[in-house]
Design a protein around this motif. Structure first.
Motif, PDB file in Angstrom:
ATOM      1  N   VAL A  99       3.570   4.963  -4.046  1.00 18.36           N
ATOM      2  CA  VAL A  99       3.798   3.719  -4.786  1.00 18.36           C
ATOM      3  C   VAL A  99       2.475   3.013  -5.049  1.00 18.36           C
ATOM      4  O   VAL A  99       2.192   2.564  -6.161  1.00 18.36           O
ATOM      5  CB  VAL A  99       4.754   2.799  -3.986  1.00 18.36           C
ATOM      6  CG1 VAL A  99       4.817   1.417  -4.631  1.00 18.36           C
ATOM      7  CG2 VAL A  99       6.142   3.413  -3.903  1.00 18.36           C
ATOM      8  N   GLN A 115      13.660  -0.266 -11.100  1.00 18.98           N
ATOM      9  CA  GLN A 115      12.536  -0.162 -10.170  1.00 18.98           C
ATOM     10  C   GLN A 115      11.320   0.440 -10.861  1.00 18.98           C
ATOM     11  O   GLN A 115      10.185   0.005 -10.646  1.00 18.98           O
ATOM     12  CB  GLN A 115      12.948   0.684  -8.964  1.00 18.98           C
ATOM     13  CG  GLN A 115      13.970  -0.015  -8.066  1.00 18.98           C
ATOM     14  CD  GLN A 115      14.559   0.907  -7.020  1.00 18.98           C
ATOM     15  OE1 GLN A 115      14.484   2.127  -7.139  1.00 18.98           O
ATOM     16  NE2 GLN A 115      15.163   0.326  -5.990  1.00 18.98           N
ATOM     17  N   ALA A 160       2.750  -6.304  -7.003  1.00 18.53           N
ATOM     18  CA  ALA A 160       4.139  -5.896  -6.765  1.00 18.53           C
ATOM     19  C   ALA A 160       5.032  -7.105  -6.552  1.00 18.53           C
ATOM     20  O   ALA A 160       6.186  -7.138  -7.009  1.00 18.53           O
ATOM     21  CB  ALA A 160       4.202  -4.966  -5.553  1.00 18.53           C
ATOM     22  N   ILE A 168      10.314  -2.109  -2.479  1.00 21.77           N
ATOM     23  CA  ILE A 168       9.255  -1.287  -1.881  1.00 21.77           C
ATOM     24  C   ILE A 168       9.336  -1.355  -0.367  1.00 21.77           C
ATOM     25  O   ILE A 168       9.163  -0.346   0.334  1.00 21.77           O
ATOM     26  CB  ILE A 168       7.864  -1.730  -2.382  1.00 21.77           C
ATOM     27  CG1 ILE A 168       7.693  -1.406  -3.865  1.00 21.77           C
ATOM     28  CG2 ILE A 168       6.753  -1.048  -1.574  1.00 21.77           C
ATOM     29  CD1 ILE A 168       6.413  -1.931  -4.481  1.00 21.77           C
ATOM     30  N   LEU A 216       7.626  -1.358 -11.329  1.00 23.46           N
ATOM     31  CA  LEU A 216       6.373  -0.731 -10.882  1.00 23.46           C
ATOM     32  C   LEU A 216       5.376  -0.600 -12.029  1.00 23.46           C
ATOM     33  O   LEU A 216       4.160  -0.766 -11.834  1.00 23.46           O
ATOM     34  CB  LEU A 216       6.668   0.646 -10.281  1.00 23.46           C
ATOM     35  CG  LEU A 216       7.328   0.649  -8.899  1.00 23.46           C
ATOM     36  CD1 LEU A 216       7.668   2.080  -8.474  1.00 23.46           C
ATOM     37  CD2 LEU A 216       6.425   0.002  -7.860  1.00 23.46           C
ATOM     38  N   TYR A 242       4.523   1.085   0.739  1.00 25.98           N
ATOM     39  CA  TYR A 242       3.601   1.394  -0.357  1.00 25.98           C
ATOM     40  C   TYR A 242       3.084   2.826  -0.294  1.00 25.98           C
ATOM     41  O   TYR A 242       2.502   3.312  -1.267  1.00 25.98           O
ATOM     42  CB  TYR A 242       2.422   0.417  -0.342  1.00 25.98           C
ATOM     43  CG  TYR A 242       2.804  -0.965  -0.823  1.00 25.98           C
ATOM     44  CD1 TYR A 242       2.770  -1.284  -2.172  1.00 25.98           C
ATOM     45  CD2 TYR A 242       3.228  -1.944   0.071  1.00 25.98           C
ATOM     46  CE1 TYR A 242       3.142  -2.537  -2.625  1.00 25.98           C
ATOM     47  CE2 TYR A 242       3.596  -3.202  -0.367  1.00 25.98           C
ATOM     48  CZ  TYR A 242       3.554  -3.502  -1.715  1.00 25.98           C
ATOM     49  OH  TYR A 242       3.933  -4.739  -2.170  1.00 25.98           O
TER      50      TYR A 242
END
Length: 575
Positions: free
Chosen positions: A423, A474, A443, A452, A478, A459
């Motif tokens: 991520v 999602q 984020a 997350i 992101l 992460y």
């Protein structure tokens, strides 16, 4: 093919060494039959055991030296060809990275993948064969002819008869093989395209129960490629027996006429044995050349396709002398812009003029096909306009260096795209050296920190290829975080809130307004609720501006906007 060989220039020293090693290998192999003839004529005939041992030892040393030279030559050839393939792939990849979107559309993704992988592999294989066979074979053939003539000029007339026959056979094979190899590469493209569409569109295929029809498509493309490959293999399969038949007939002729010459006292047994060895070397050298004639056409077809990619002049290029910014930082201006896609009957955008200023949110709304995404692509200079100009910071985007222009922009594409990795790595795609705190802040603003935290690893959680292990909403959040971490002067949001629920959408827009208060924000959206609070709303209708203003101004003055609003909101919500 020859044009690609310039990429061998960095390997001039190893190639020179390969040439020397090939020469030494040819000399050693040509010397062995003469030593064998001497053993027979002077050692065995005279019963001189010492001579046999002495010359036999010399043969072993020559054979050992030839073997070592051949191994070293093969090693260097492999190193050079692999390095050549690596450099060529890198060059093609860098070239493709500079293509405009129109260049991608014109060539096609499937063929670009094939040309970067399969085609370069074909050329690389032929380079290996050239360095080993194409260099050694002529040396062996010429040396064999010289040595055979030195043994018996009269018997060498057999070679004069055979070589034209062999050359005609090779020419016939090449003439039939070249079109087939060219067709194979095109059919590999088609097969790749079908496979790619079948894999990327698997959800749609299953949803519409089209699995059987896609299987038929694949089978047709696969069968078409297979049929051509079978023809090629039949041709190659017929070549080797034909060559061996000709070789054996030549050997029989040499033994027949050589026996007559020995019987007449005009030739010794050892010389006949050596002559047969030289003729076999000549024939095998020509067989190796014939194999090259089979491989080279396919590599030539691949080389042509690779050169087509390398010869493409990108439709979007940096100017010779990029100009510095001279206006307000982050300001975007369209001046009477008209843009038409290649081959289109009518412009996608026509007569577009507006200014998006720092500290303001400019929203773009309109029906499907109105030109909203096209407008965003022009700011990024994915395409160049035909008329008018798009200015960033007072300078036409065509006068910017592309890297400098895009460094000022945080772009969130319409289709959320994530890359394989964690991520954090996906968010850092927007800023390579972003600190953990910057990643976490981006984020949080993008309303992504909540989900997350629930991922195993947070992460450091792995994102699957294409982001298939996260939901559409999602993925959108992101990609928004990826743009936010960059802290650019211009934000481009291309319909990035469609997968969000209204509550998350509202929180995200509020957080974005605080975060981007000093930047220029251009937001493409389908929902009226998303654009209602924008400082200015641009309404597009069939590529033209139908209205510009605030939500209330457009409700009063723009029929197109009013229709869009009434299709989404009730009278109570409007009030």
């Amino acid at each position: 093919m020859v044009r690609l060989l310039r990429y061998l220039k960095p390997y001039s020293l190893p190639v020179s060494a390969i040439l020397l090693l090939a020469f030494l290998q040819a000399v050693s192999e040509l010397y062995l039959p003469t030593l064998m003839a001497d053993i027979v004529d002077y050692g065995i005939v005279n019963g001189d055991t010492g001579y046999i041992v002495r010359v036999g030892g010399m043969m072993l040393l020559v054979a050992l030296g030839g073997t070592l030279v051949a191994v070293l030559g093969s090693y260097l050839s492999a190193r050079v060809s692999v390095g050549f393939g690596r450099d060529l792939r890198s060059q093609v990849f860098r070239k493709v990275q500079g293509f405009s979107l129109h260049d991608f559309d014109r060539l096609g993704t499937a063929t670009l993948i094939t040309r970067t992988t399969n085609d370069i592999t074909q050329v690389q294989m032929v380079v290996t064969m050239i360095l080993r066979m194409m260099i050694t074979a002529p040396m062996m053939a010429i040396g064999g002819v010289v040595m055979a003539v030195s043994k018996d000029p009269t018997l060498s007339l057999v070679i004069v008869v055979v070589i034209p026959v062999l050359a005609a056979l090779i020419g016939l094979m090449a003439a039939r093989g070249i079109p087939l190899f060219k067709a194979m590469q095109v059919k590999i493209d088609r097969l790749n395209r079908v496979v790619r569409e079948g894999l990327t569109g698997i959800r749609v295929i299953r949803a519409f129960n089209r699995t059987d029809s896609e299987t038929v498509r694949f089978q047709e493309a696969n069968r078409d490629l297979t049929d051509t490959a079978i023809q090629v293999n039949r041709l190659m399969g017929a070549m080797m027996p034909s060559m061996m038949l000709l070789l054996n007939l030549t050997t029989i002729a040499i033994i027949w006429f050589g026996g007559l010459r020995i019987d007449a006292g005009q030739m010794q047994v050892g010389d006949l044995m050596a002559f047969i060895q030289y003729v076999m070397q000549i024939m095998f050298s020509l067989v190796m050349v014939s194999m090259m004639f089979v491989m080279v056409p396919r590599a030539s077809a691949s080389a042509v396709r690779i050169n087509e990619v390398l010869a493409v002049e990108p439709g979007v290029q940096d100017p010779p002398a990029p100009r510095p910014a001279r206006g307000p930082q982050g300001q975007v201006e369209f001046r009477d812009v008209t843009f038409r896609y290649p081959g289109a009957e009518r412009p996608a955008l026509e007569g577009i003029s507006f200014t998006a200023r720092p500290g303001e949110v400019t929203a773009i709304i309109g029906g499907t096909g109105a030109g909203k995404t096209t407008l965003v692509n022009l700011i990024l200079r994915f395409y160049d306009v035909q008329e008018g100009a798009v200015l960033v910071d007072g300078v036409d985007v065509r006068e910017w260096a592309q890297a400098d222009l895009r460094a000022r922009i945080g772009y969130v594409p319409q289709k959320a795209l994530l890359f394989t990795g964690t991520v954090a790595e996906n968010i850092r795609y927007g800023k390579r050296d972003a600190t953990p705190e910057e990643v976490a802040h981006a984020a949080e603003v993008a309303q992504a920190s909540g989900f997350i935290a629930e991922l195993a690893g947070g992460y450091n959680a792995e994102i699957a290829q294409g982001g298939t292990n996260v939901s559409g909403g999602q993925k959108q959040r992101l990609t928004i975080a990826r743009a936010l971490v960059r802290r650019p002067q211009i934000y481009l949001f291309d319909d990035n809130f469609s997968a969000l629920d209204f509550k998350t959408d509202a929180r995200l827009r509020a957080a974005l307004r605080r975060e981007t208060s000093q930047a220029t924000v251009i937001m493409v959206a389908q929902r009226v609720s998303t654009v209602m609070d924008a400082d200015q709303i641009i309404v597009l209708d069939e590529g033209r501006i139908a209205g510009i203003g605030t939500h209330r101004e457009l409700l009063r003055n723009c029929d197109v906007y009013r229709e869009i609003v009434l299709s989404q909101l009730t009278e109570e919500e409007l009030a």
